[in-house]
Write a protein that holds these residues in place. Structure first.
Motif, PDB file in Angstrom:
ATOM      1  N   ALA A   1      43.534  43.621  50.552  1.00 28.88           N
ATOM      2  CA  ALA A   1      42.998  42.329  50.587  1.00 28.88           C
ATOM      3  C   ALA A   1      41.738  42.161  49.890  1.00 28.88           C
ATOM      4  O   ALA A   1      41.473  41.048  49.028  1.00 28.88           O
ATOM      5  CB  ALA A   1      42.791  41.874  51.966  1.00 28.88           C
TER       6      ALA A   1
ATOM      7  N   ASN B   1      43.591  34.308  50.349  1.00 27.93           N
ATOM      8  CA  ASN B   1      43.743  35.571  51.360  1.00 27.93           C
ATOM      9  C   ASN B   1      44.131  35.664  52.466  1.00 27.93           C
ATOM     10  O   ASN B   1      45.116  36.531  52.786  1.00 27.93           O
ATOM     11  CB  ASN B   1      42.104  36.338  51.315  1.00 27.93           C
ATOM     12  CG  ASN B   1      42.212  37.702  51.472  1.00 27.93           C
ATOM     13  OD1 ASN B   1      42.436  38.085  52.429  1.00 27.93           O
ATOM     14  ND2 ASN B   1      41.617  38.527  50.537  1.00 27.93           N
TER      15      ASN B   1
ATOM     16  N   PHE C   1      47.292  38.037  53.639  1.00 30.08           N
ATOM     17  CA  PHE C   1      47.050  38.982  54.518  1.00 30.08           C
ATOM     18  C   PHE C   1      46.892  38.723  56.091  1.00 30.08           C
ATOM     19  O   PHE C   1      46.556  39.455  56.555  1.00 30.08           O
ATOM     20  CB  PHE C   1      45.958  39.714  53.972  1.00 30.08           C
ATOM     21  CG  PHE C   1      46.155  40.319  52.617  1.00 30.08           C
ATOM     22  CD1 PHE C   1      46.654  41.612  52.251  1.00 30.08           C
ATOM     23  CD2 PHE C   1      45.638  39.692  51.579  1.00 30.08           C
ATOM     24  CE1 PHE C   1      46.902  42.085  51.148  1.00 30.08           C
ATOM     25  CE2 PHE C   1      45.949  40.169  50.143  1.00 30.08           C
ATOM     26  CZ  PHE C   1      46.380  41.081  50.145  1.00 30.08           C
TER      27      PHE C   1
END
Ligand code: GRG
Length: 297
Positions: free
Chosen positions: A37, A103, A107
């Motif tokens: 990530a 992001n 994730f």
């Protein structure tokens, strides 16, 4: 011959990207998902403006890129953390950034929060590591304090709070300027001063760079406001028009587009004027200032 900014930006992108790849934890190392990530957002195609400004700040006082590279990476990590957290559902709730899904979309929210936290922490580790590259490592203490101030309650985080609290409200020019100076300009300003401080600039040189960085940072955010009106997803790598949708106060909303452009241009001219005492070594910063005004993304 005039300064070749395109070549300068490309050369620095190569140096900075290689350094970022080196300082970020490998995806092979546990906790694998956290490291994935972190690398996903940092290594995505950004302009690398803040690390380039760290290097340009060092060069403006006679320093070299190599000596400030750890801190240049640190500023990009702090910037990347702010983008990850800003995109979260609890804040701007955005789906695209740097031309990719955000992001948390890839994730999950918990990992995006933790990736941001880990990037901020790693950034300060890198500033500390920078001491090994300096003849006088005492400058690192000053830079740690300045970067912490610029990223914290009297800087980026403080500006973000007032920005969030102002959404949908009829705020005036003073509040708007407070938001822009803290949320965005503080990190741009400290990128320049960190480079100049680590490279051994005199107090007068560091002060000139600080004042120039403040004007440049405010101009950057005004241009960002303008691009949110005039740009497209393809150009920006993020969804345009988001300020109006989120009822954010912006310069175009307050002054109109033409007056906003004139204000940004005036701040760029002021940036260059403030850099005059530094002479030719500050040429990269002057060229970067024009780039900030002319950019389309
Ligand atoms: C969440 C603590 C916290 C702070 C958020 C900086 C910030 C505050 C949020 C980022 C969102 C945003 C649009 C900020 C305003 C301008 C800005 C920083 C734009 C992005 O910077 P660029 O254009 O991005 O340099 P790249 O991707 O090129 O690095």
């Amino acid at each position: 011959m005039s300064f070749d900014l395109k070549a300068y930006l490309e050369a620095h992108r190569v140096i900075v990207d290689a350094a970022l790849d080196r300082v970020l934890p490998s995806e092979e190392i546990v906790p694998v998902n956290l490291h994935r990530a972190m690398r996903y957002s940092v290594l995505a195609p950004g302009k690398r403006l803040r690390p380039t400004l760290v290097i340009a700040g060092a060069e403006a006082v006679g320093g070299a890129a190599e000596a400030v590279l750890d801190t240049a990476c640190a500023l990009e990590l702090i910037h990347a953390y702010s983008l990850i957290h800003d995109d979260l559902p609890a804040m701007d709730d955005d789906d695209y950034r740097r031309g990719r899904l955000t992001n948390h979309k890839v994730f999950g929210e918990a990992m995006a929060i933790l990736a941001g936290d880990a990037l901020l922490t790693l950034a300060f580790r890198l500033v500390a590591d920078n001491a090994a590259r300096l003849a006088d490592p005492r400058a690192v203490a000053r830079v740690v304090a300045d970067v912490a101030d610029a990223a914290g309650t009297d800087g980026m985080v403080g500006g973000q709070v007032i920005d969030i609290e102002s959404e949908g409200k009829d705020v005036g020019a003073d509040t708007l300027e407070y938001i822009h100076r803290h949320k965005t300009a503080a990190l741009i300003r400290v990128s320049l001063t960190a480079g100049a401080t680590l490279a051994g600039g005199t107090p007068a040189q560091i002060d000139a760079v600080r004042r120039a960085g403040e004007s440049l940072g405010l101009a950057f955010q005004i241009v960002d406001d303008i691009l949110d009106v005039e740009g497209s997803l393809a150009e920006l790598g993020k969804t345009a028009g988001s300020d109006v949708r989120k009822k954010k106060v912006t310069y175009p909303a307050l002054l109109g587009l033409d007056a906003s452009k004139r204000k940004a241009r005036g701040l760029i001219d002021e940036t260059k004027r403030l850099l005059e005492p530094l002479g030719p070594p500050a040429e990269p910063i002057r060229a970067l200032a024009d780039f900030v005004f002319e950019r389309r993304s």
